[in-house]
Design a protein around this motif. Structure first.
Motif, PDB file in Angstrom:
ATOM      1  N   ARG A  85       0.945  -1.339   0.124  1.00  0.00           N
ATOM      2  CA  ARG A  85      -0.181   0.036   0.193  1.00  0.00           C
ATOM      3  C   ARG A  85       0.840   0.897  -0.075  1.00  0.00           C
ATOM      4  N   LEU A  86       1.745   1.529   0.516  1.00  0.00           N
ATOM      5  CA  LEU A  86       2.515   2.274   1.046  1.00  0.00           C
ATOM      6  C   LEU A  86       3.626   2.234  -0.582  1.00  0.00           C
ATOM      7  N   MET A  87       3.522   2.194  -1.175  1.00  0.00           N
ATOM      8  CA  MET A  87       4.626   2.022  -2.734  1.00  0.00           C
ATOM      9  C   MET A  87       3.761   1.920  -3.665  1.00  0.00           C
ATOM     10  N   LEU A  88       2.001   1.781  -3.740  1.00  0.00           N
ATOM     11  CA  LEU A  88       1.004   1.960  -4.242  1.00  0.00           C
ATOM     12  C   LEU A  88       0.836   3.740  -4.159  1.00  0.00           C
ATOM     13  N   SER A  89       0.888   3.685  -3.112  1.00  0.00           N
ATOM     14  CA  SER A  89       0.377   5.499  -2.716  1.00  0.00           C
ATOM     15  C   SER A  89       1.325   6.135  -3.557  1.00  0.00           C
ATOM     16  N   SER A  90       2.985   6.390  -2.540  1.00  0.00           N
ATOM     17  CA  SER A  90       3.431   6.439  -3.199  1.00  0.00           C
ATOM     18  C   SER A  90       4.064   7.023  -4.889  1.00  0.00           C
ATOM     19  N   ILE A  91       4.147   5.454  -5.675  1.00  0.00           N
ATOM     20  CA  ILE A  91       4.146   6.008  -7.277  1.00  0.00           C
ATOM     21  C   ILE A  91       2.682   6.973  -8.131  1.00  0.00           C
ATOM     22  N   MET A  92       1.539   6.120  -7.625  1.00  0.00           N
ATOM     23  CA  MET A  92       0.736   7.115  -7.491  1.00  0.00           C
ATOM     24  C   MET A  92       0.323   8.200  -7.697  1.00  0.00           C
ATOM     25  N   PHE A 126      -1.536   9.470   3.058  1.00  0.00           N
ATOM     26  CA  PHE A 126       0.165   9.782   2.614  1.00  0.00           C
ATOM     27  C   PHE A 126       0.677  11.723   2.521  1.00  0.00           C
ATOM     28  N   LEU A 127      -0.125  12.305   1.917  1.00  0.00           N
ATOM     29  CA  LEU A 127      -0.747  13.468   1.018  1.00  0.00           C
ATOM     30  C   LEU A 127       0.143  13.859   2.659  1.00  0.00           C
ATOM     31  N   PHE A 128      -1.176  14.178   3.468  1.00  0.00           N
ATOM     32  CA  PHE A 128      -0.534  15.146   4.563  1.00  0.00           C
ATOM     33  C   PHE A 128       0.632  14.349   5.800  1.00  0.00           C
ATOM     34  N   MET A 129       1.184  12.582   4.891  1.00  0.00           N
ATOM     35  CA  MET A 129       2.479  12.222   6.031  1.00  0.00           C
ATOM     36  C   MET A 129       3.639  13.110   5.630  1.00  0.00           C
ATOM     37  N   ASP A 133       4.484  17.768   0.451  1.00  0.00           N
ATOM     38  CA  ASP A 133       5.827  18.139   0.162  1.00  0.00           C
ATOM     39  C   ASP A 133       6.409  17.466  -0.803  1.00  0.00           C
ATOM     40  N   LEU A 134       6.163  17.391  -2.736  1.00  0.00           N
ATOM     41  CA  LEU A 134       6.008  16.730  -4.017  1.00  0.00           C
ATOM     42  C   LEU A 134       7.129  17.029  -4.520  1.00  0.00           C
ATOM     43  N   HIS A 135       7.371  18.249  -4.765  1.00  0.00           N
ATOM     44  CA  HIS A 135       8.694  17.930  -5.057  1.00  0.00           C
ATOM     45  C   HIS A 135       9.543  18.302  -5.374  1.00  0.00           C
ATOM     46  N   VAL A 136      10.380  17.646  -5.902  1.00  0.00           N
ATOM     47  CA  VAL A 136      12.008  16.986  -6.021  1.00  0.00           C
ATOM     48  C   VAL A 136      13.050  17.825  -6.438  1.00  0.00           C
ATOM     49  N   LYS A 137      13.554  18.750  -6.427  1.00  0.00           N
ATOM     50  CA  LYS A 137      14.614  19.196  -6.559  1.00  0.00           C
ATOM     51  C   LYS A 137      15.669  18.432  -7.923  1.00  0.00           C
TER      52      LYS A 137
END
Length: 201
Positions: A85-92, A126-129, A133-137
């Motif tokens: 579930r963690l991988m699914l959320s992060s990659i989506m 996932f977004l709250f946790m 912060d989705l921007h990646v340099k």
């Protein structure tokens, strides 16, 4: 994709051996799914059509997620109960943020073997946790990518040493495990079927 999956597999195997969960989250399954992390990652790659960089950024997001859990003094470790579930959320989330074209949550839910309602809950948590912060340099992305490649090729140290953006990350923790060091600071289910549907216990 195989490098990220192998990284998470090693981490999960270690954490399953050394600890049990004290904190149960929405990412935890009742029992470990039968599908391997590798097969699950390859399923996401095949059916989501997301770019390969989403898997690297997904690792960065997972690091941010775990960092926030630690900041809240939660003993969260990636294991066989929460990795899928963690991988699914992060990659989506990464696909939505990075790619010009991406599928709906309903389609991602079919890929991941969860209900659409559950995936909506996972995404929001996932977004709250990650503090949204989705921007990646660009340099951070390249450092993570190079560190992942260096680890997969058997390098005993991450590319940029202690100054690397991933020097205190999942990459670093697994690197320590694979070169014989012991306990990592930081630390995965879903049953695969051929076709579109999988079920999570």
């Amino acid at each position: 994709v195989p490098v990220v999956a192998e990284l998470l597999t090693i981490l999960v195997e270690h954490n399953d051996r050394v600890s049990s969960d004290k904190e149960i989250t929405v990412f935890h399954a009742q029992k470990a799914p039968a599908v391997s992390v590798m097969d699950y990652a390859q399923r996401m790659e095949k059916y989501s059509s997301c770019s390969s960089c989403c898997f690297v950024v997904g690792v960065i997001y997972m690091d941010r997620f775990i960092k926030q859990q630690r900041a809240m003094q939660r003993d969260f470790r990636v294991n066989s109960l929460n990795v899928h579930r963690l991988m699914l959320s992060s990659i989506m989330v990464a696909a939505k943020f990075l790619d010009d074209f991406y599928y709906s949550n309903e389609f991602w839910a079919k890929i991941g073997g969860v209900s659409n309602a559950e995936l909506n809950t996972l995404e929001l948590e996932f977004l709250f946790m990650t503090n949204f912060d989705l921007h990646v340099k660009r340099e951070t992305y390249h450092q993570y990518r190079e560190d992942l490649l260096a680890w997969s090729q058997g390098s005993s140290s991450i590319v940029n040493g202690t100054n690397s953006a991933s020097s205190k990350s999942l990459v670093s923790e697994v690197r320590m495990l694979t070169v014989g060091n012991i306990e990592p600071e930081m630390d995965g289910g879903v049953q695969a079927q051929d076709g579109d549907a999988m079920m999570v216990d």
